[in-house]
Enzyme design. Structure first.
Site, PDB file in Angstrom:
ATOM      1  N   SER A 143     -10.940 -81.424  39.393  1.00 11.59           N
ATOM      2  CA  SER A 143     -11.635 -80.294  40.025  1.00 11.59           C
ATOM      3  C   SER A 143     -11.397 -80.262  41.519  1.00 11.59           C
ATOM      4  CB  SER A 143     -13.147 -80.437  39.838  1.00 11.59           C
ATOM      5  OG  SER A 143     -13.497 -80.444  38.500  1.00 11.59           O
ATOM      6  N   HIS A 164      -5.723 -76.783  35.932  1.00 12.68           N
ATOM      7  CA  HIS A 164      -7.181 -76.782  36.099  1.00 12.68           C
ATOM      8  C   HIS A 164      -7.820 -75.717  35.213  1.00 12.68           C
ATOM      9  CE1 HIS A 164     -10.962 -76.259  38.712  1.00 12.68           C
ATOM     10  NE2 HIS A 164     -11.106 -77.302  37.929  1.00 12.68           N
ATOM     11  N   GLU A 176      -5.792 -72.450  36.502  1.00  8.01           N
ATOM     12  CA  GLU A 176      -5.131 -72.590  37.803  1.00  8.01           C
ATOM     13  C   GLU A 176      -3.973 -73.577  37.638  1.00  8.01           C
ATOM     14  OE1 GLU A 176      -8.773 -71.804  40.950  1.00  8.01           O
ATOM     15  OE2 GLU A 176      -8.491 -73.852  40.236  1.00  8.01           O
ATOM     16  N   ASN A 214     -12.977 -73.570  42.773  1.00  6.01           N
ATOM     17  CA  ASN A 214     -13.956 -74.562  43.239  1.00  6.01           C
ATOM     18  C   ASN A 214     -14.127 -74.582  44.752  1.00  6.01           C
ATOM     19  OD1 ASN A 214     -14.692 -75.354  40.734  1.00  6.01           O
ATOM     20  ND2 ASN A 214     -13.420 -77.182  40.665  1.00  6.01           N
TER      21      ASN A 214
HETATM   22  N1  CAA Z   1     -17.021 -72.601  22.236  1.00  6.09           N
HETATM   23  C1  CAA Z   1     -16.663 -71.458  21.628  1.00  6.09           C
HETATM   24  N2  CAA Z   1     -17.233 -70.276  21.898  1.00  6.09           N
HETATM   25  C2  CAA Z   1     -18.232 -70.249  22.801  1.00  6.09           C
HETATM   26  C3  CAA Z   1     -18.672 -71.411  23.473  1.00  6.09           C
HETATM   27  C4  CAA Z   1     -18.015 -72.628  23.158  1.00  6.09           C
HETATM   28  N3  CAA Z   1     -18.331 -73.787  23.749  1.00  6.09           N
HETATM   29  N4  CAA Z   1     -19.665 -71.067  24.330  1.00  6.09           N
HETATM   30  C5  CAA Z   1     -19.836 -69.753  24.200  1.00  6.09           C
HETATM   31  N5  CAA Z   1     -18.980 -69.239  23.278  1.00  6.09           N
HETATM   32  C6  CAA Z   1     -18.790 -67.842  22.911  1.00  6.09           C
HETATM   33  C7  CAA Z   1     -19.807 -67.409  21.874  1.00  6.09           C
HETATM   34  O1  CAA Z   1     -19.276 -67.463  20.576  1.00  6.09           O
HETATM   35  C8  CAA Z   1     -20.113 -65.985  22.293  1.00  6.09           C
HETATM   36  O2  CAA Z   1     -19.232 -65.090  21.708  1.00  6.09           O
HETATM   37  P1  CAA Z   1     -19.809 -63.720  21.096  1.00  6.09           P
HETATM   38  O3  CAA Z   1     -20.731 -63.137  22.117  1.00  6.09           O
HETATM   39  O4  CAA Z   1     -18.625 -62.875  20.838  1.00  6.09           O
HETATM   40  O5  CAA Z   1     -20.505 -64.149  19.856  1.00  6.09           O
HETATM   41  C9  CAA Z   1     -19.800 -65.914  23.777  1.00  6.09           C
HETATM   42  O6  CAA Z   1     -19.001 -67.054  24.087  1.00  6.09           O
HETATM   43  C10 CAA Z   1     -21.068 -65.908  24.590  1.00  6.09           C
HETATM   44  O7  CAA Z   1     -21.830 -67.081  24.294  1.00  6.09           O
HETATM   45  P2  CAA Z   1     -23.434 -67.165  24.274  1.00  6.09           P
HETATM   46  O8  CAA Z   1     -23.977 -65.894  23.717  1.00  6.09           O
HETATM   47  O9  CAA Z   1     -23.820 -68.442  23.623  1.00  6.09           O
HETATM   48  O10 CAA Z   1     -23.864 -67.367  25.758  1.00  6.09           O
HETATM   49  P3  CAA Z   1     -23.583 -66.529  27.037  1.00  6.09           P
HETATM   50  O11 CAA Z   1     -23.390 -65.088  26.769  1.00  6.09           O
HETATM   51  O12 CAA Z   1     -24.631 -66.948  27.980  1.00  6.09           O
HETATM   52  O13 CAA Z   1     -22.182 -67.110  27.545  1.00  6.09           O
HETATM   53  C11 CAA Z   1     -20.999 -68.618  28.890  1.00  6.09           C
HETATM   54  C12 CAA Z   1     -21.986 -68.460  27.752  1.00  6.09           C
HETATM   55  C13 CAA Z   1     -19.626 -68.083  28.443  1.00  6.09           C
HETATM   56  C14 CAA Z   1     -20.893 -70.099  29.173  1.00  6.09           C
HETATM   57  C15 CAA Z   1     -21.483 -67.799  30.130  1.00  6.09           C
HETATM   58  O14 CAA Z   1     -22.818 -68.131  30.412  1.00  6.09           O
HETATM   59  C16 CAA Z   1     -20.662 -68.036  31.355  1.00  6.09           C
HETATM   60  O15 CAA Z   1     -19.579 -67.462  31.536  1.00  6.09           O
HETATM   61  N6  CAA Z   1     -21.149 -68.928  32.287  1.00  6.09           N
HETATM   62  C17 CAA Z   1     -20.439 -69.276  33.489  1.00  6.09           C
HETATM   63  C18 CAA Z   1     -19.430 -70.352  33.188  1.00  6.09           C
HETATM   64  C19 CAA Z   1     -18.646 -70.744  34.381  1.00  6.09           C
HETATM   65  O16 CAA Z   1     -18.798 -70.262  35.499  1.00  6.09           O
HETATM   66  N7  CAA Z   1     -17.721 -71.703  34.176  1.00  6.09           N
HETATM   67  C20 CAA Z   1     -16.928 -72.268  35.223  1.00  6.09           C
HETATM   68  C21 CAA Z   1     -17.585 -73.529  35.706  1.00  6.09           C
HETATM   69  S1  CAA Z   1     -16.712 -74.261  37.063  1.00  6.09           S
HETATM   70  C22 CAA Z   1     -15.458 -75.096  36.335  1.00  6.09           C
HETATM   71  O17 CAA Z   1     -15.330 -75.153  35.143  1.00  6.09           O
HETATM   72  C23 CAA Z   1     -14.497 -75.756  37.253  1.00  6.09           C
HETATM   73  C24 CAA Z   1     -14.808 -77.126  37.712  1.00  6.09           C
HETATM   74  O18 CAA Z   1     -13.832 -77.822  38.071  1.00  6.09           O
HETATM   75  C25 CAA Z   1     -16.172 -77.650  37.856  1.00  6.09           C
HETATM   76  P1  NAD Z   2     -17.013 -85.943  31.238  1.00 11.03           P
HETATM   77  O1  NAD Z   2     -17.865 -86.922  31.950  1.00 11.03           O
HETATM   78  O2  NAD Z   2     -17.629 -84.989  30.296  1.00 11.03           O
HETATM   79  O3  NAD Z   2     -15.883 -86.735  30.404  1.00 11.03           O
HETATM   80  C1  NAD Z   2     -15.016 -87.689  30.964  1.00 11.03           C
HETATM   81  C2  NAD Z   2     -14.497 -88.562  29.822  1.00 11.03           C
HETATM   82  O4  NAD Z   2     -13.444 -89.394  30.332  1.00 11.03           O
HETATM   83  C3  NAD Z   2     -15.565 -89.496  29.253  1.00 11.03           C
HETATM   84  O5  NAD Z   2     -15.651 -89.300  27.849  1.00 11.03           O
HETATM   85  C4  NAD Z   2     -15.044 -90.905  29.587  1.00 11.03           C
HETATM   86  O6  NAD Z   2     -15.318 -91.868  28.591  1.00 11.03           O
HETATM   87  C5  NAD Z   2     -13.539 -90.655  29.695  1.00 11.03           C
HETATM   88  N1  NAD Z   2     -12.809 -91.635  30.506  1.00 11.03           N
HETATM   89  C6  NAD Z   2     -13.191 -92.155  31.694  1.00 11.03           C
HETATM   90  N2  NAD Z   2     -12.225 -92.979  32.137  1.00 11.03           N
HETATM   91  C7  NAD Z   2     -11.223 -92.975  31.202  1.00 11.03           C
HETATM   92  C8  NAD Z   2      -9.962 -93.630  31.090  1.00 11.03           C
HETATM   93  N3  NAD Z   2      -9.515 -94.467  32.037  1.00 11.03           N
HETATM   94  N4  NAD Z   2      -9.199 -93.371  29.996  1.00 11.03           N
HETATM   95  C9  NAD Z   2      -9.630 -92.538  29.023  1.00 11.03           C
HETATM   96  N5  NAD Z   2     -10.827 -91.897  29.082  1.00 11.03           N
HETATM   97  C10 NAD Z   2     -11.601 -92.104  30.160  1.00 11.03           C
HETATM   98  O7  NAD Z   2     -16.172 -85.187  32.359  1.00 11.03           O
HETATM   99  P2  NAD Z   2     -15.586 -83.698  32.354  1.00 11.03           P
HETATM  100  O8  NAD Z   2     -16.630 -82.775  32.803  1.00 11.03           O
HETATM  101  O9  NAD Z   2     -14.878 -83.462  31.078  1.00 11.03           O
HETATM  102  O10 NAD Z   2     -14.525 -83.789  33.546  1.00 11.03           O
HETATM  103  C11 NAD Z   2     -13.271 -84.393  33.355  1.00 11.03           C
HETATM  104  C12 NAD Z   2     -12.341 -83.963  34.463  1.00 11.03           C
HETATM  105  O11 NAD Z   2     -12.216 -82.537  34.464  1.00 11.03           O
HETATM  106  C13 NAD Z   2     -12.804 -84.352  35.867  1.00 11.03           C
HETATM  107  O12 NAD Z   2     -11.670 -84.601  36.657  1.00 11.03           O
HETATM  108  C14 NAD Z   2     -13.528 -83.091  36.333  1.00 11.03           C
HETATM  109  O13 NAD Z   2     -13.584 -82.976  37.720  1.00 11.03           O
HETATM  110  C15 NAD Z   2     -12.641 -82.025  35.725  1.00 11.03           C
HETATM  111  N6  NAD Z   2     -13.269 -80.717  35.471  1.00 11.03           N
HETATM  112  C16 NAD Z   2     -14.587 -80.651  35.088  1.00 11.03           C
HETATM  113  C17 NAD Z   2     -15.142 -79.402  34.815  1.00 11.03           C
HETATM  114  C18 NAD Z   2     -16.578 -79.248  34.361  1.00 11.03           C
HETATM  115  O14 NAD Z   2     -17.100 -78.131  34.368  1.00 11.03           O
HETATM  116  N7  NAD Z   2     -17.258 -80.317  33.946  1.00 11.03           N
HETATM  117  C19 NAD Z   2     -14.360 -78.237  34.937  1.00 11.03           C
HETATM  118  C20 NAD Z   2     -13.004 -78.369  35.312  1.00 11.03           C
HETATM  119  C21 NAD Z   2     -12.478 -79.612  35.600  1.00 11.03           C
END
Ligand code: CAA
Ligand code: NAD
Length: 309
Positions: A143, A164, A176, A214
């Site tokens: 991330s 990503h 990405e 991010n």
């Molecule tokens: N697997 C399969 N399908 C899924 C699912 C999953 N895990 N979660 C949701 N769905 C599907 C459902 O089947 C549903 O489809 P239909 O409406 O056609 O039946 C649809 O997605 C919507 O799901 P829900 O009705 O359960 O819930 P919702 O409308 O609240 O949507 C959500 C859920 C898609 C997660 C929505 O809340 C959302 O877009 N949230 C924001 C998510 C976001 O911003 N993600 C990025 C995070 S940052 C990141 O990932 C990067 C990082 O490095 C940290």
């Molecule tokens: P998570 O904590 O859900 O899962 C991480 C997994 O990695 C765990 O099951 C752990 O046992 C395993 N692990 C740790 N060290 C390991 C090793 N040496 N070999 C094999 N397995 C190992 O974490 P996550 O949320 O899936 O995030 C994983 C990566 O993806 C991170 O780099 C995170 O920044 C990135 N990411 C996270 C998100 C998010 O929304 N959570 C979105 C995009 C990218």
């Protein structure tokens, strides 16, 4: 439905070219690794999902089964033979392992999605580099960490990049694709082609902190926590405000719980260390406290909100 161990029976695709990624190894079976493995299997790839923790693999299998049923229901408009076939074909293509090194010997692409820690990722990739075929492309789903720093652990910087994905991977359409200066054009094109084959829309970004999403999203979430820390508003009201006032699908606290507070903390701790003068990259006492209490969000049952049944 049974997940198979097909490392042994998988043919060694020595002749695989960069544009023909068929065998994919996903390391990490947490929130992201399970989602990436699932979508890769759904889109016709032979996949091995690996984790050091056998229990994590078992939990991931359960999550994948539930998620794939939701995908199939949506794709085929309900249950029926086509949906059943889609599910069973995908499950058949998806194997699991707890041995990362053994799992890459026939991989065309390795996508790493383990804990957000540079040293741990580097150690993993240096082990994989010695075991993987020469043509294998390595990618990190990090991330926030610099892809170029992770790639330093290998002798294949030209076959290294960032892929990503976003959570939940089966739903979020973006990928990405991050290149470092050494990433070859063939590697970049193979990563983009694979991403499109996964059904994702790809965007290109340089190897900068947080890439595109991010770099905007994480400071926004931490600004929301600072609102709470100052006592300006409650998490519930901030979430309501951003959903109803800005049209976001989740408020920042719901989203932090969904992403994982530990992942959020690792991201900002790393950035604060690397860029101590950037006020947007400052850690949060409240997040540190919740993480130290094991409140990691949805995955642990409690974060800002409780998810205990
Ligand atoms: N697997 C399969 N399908 C899924 C699912 C999953 N895990 N979660 C949701 N769905 C599907 C459902 O089947 C549903 O489809 P239909 O409406 O056609 O039946 C649809 O997605 C919507 O799901 P829900 O009705 O359960 O819930 P919702 O409308 O609240 O949507 C959500 C859920 C898609 C997660 C929505 O809340 C959302 O877009 N949230 C924001 C998510 C976001 O911003 N993600 C990025 C995070 S940052 C990141 O990932 C990067 C990082 O490095 C940290
Ligand atoms: P998570 O904590 O859900 O899962 C991480 C997994 O990695 C765990 O099951 C752990 O046992 C395993 N692990 C740790 N060290 C390991 C090793 N040496 N070999 C094999 N397995 C190992 O974490 P996550 O949320 O899936 O995030 C994983 C990566 O993806 C991170 O780099 C995170 O920044 C990135 N990411 C996270 C998100 C998010 O929304 N959570 C979105 C995009 C990218």
């Amino acid at each position: 439905m049974a997940f198979v161990n097909h490392i042994a029976k998988r043919a060694f695709s020595k002749s695989a070219t960069m544009s023909a990624i068929k065998n994919v190894t996903v390391i990490g079976s947490g929130l992201m690794g399970a989602g990436i493995a699932q979508v890769a299997a759904q889109t016709g790839h032979t996949v091995t999902m690996v984790d050091i923790d056998g229990e994590a693999v078992k939990k991931a299998e359960q999550r994948i089964k539930t998620s794939i049923q939701r995908v199939a229901k949506k794709k085929f408009g309900g249950e029926g033979p086509d949906a059943e076939k889609f599910i069973s074909d995908a499950i058949q293509r998806l194997g699991t392992s707890t041995d990362a090194v053994a799992s890459v010997t026939a991989a065309d692409l390795v996508v790493e999605a383990i804990v957000e820690n540079l040293d741990v990722k580097k150690k993993l990739f240096s082990q994989l580099d010695a075991a993987a075929p020469e043509h294998t492309i390595f990618a990190s789903n990090t991330s926030s960490l610099p892809i170029s720093k992770i790639a330093e652990a290998t002798n294949r910087k030209d076959r290294f990049g960032g892929l990503h994905f976003f959570n939940p991977v089966p739903v979020m359409k973006l990928l990405e694709v991050v290149r470092i200066p050494e990433t070859s054009q063939a590697t970049y094109e193979a990563m983009v082609a694979w991403g499109k084959g996964m059904g994702k829309v790809t965007v290109e970004c340089k190897d900068t902190p947080g890439f595109i999403v991010n770099r905007l999203l994480v400071p926004y979430m931490f600004e929301a926590v600072r609102l709470v820390e100052r006592g300006d508003a409650s998490p519930r009201d901030i979430d309501t405000a951003m959903k109803l006032g800005a049209g976001y699908p989740m408020g920042p606290f719901e989203l932090m719980d969904y992403v994982g507070l530990d992942t959020g903390k690792f991201i900002v701790d790393g950035w604060a260390k690397a860029y101590p003068d950037n006020p947007l990259f400052q850690p949060s006492e409240l997040i540190n406290k919740l993480v130290s209490e094991g409140k990691l969000g949805v995955k642990s049952g409690e974060g800002f909100y409780s998810y205990k049944k």
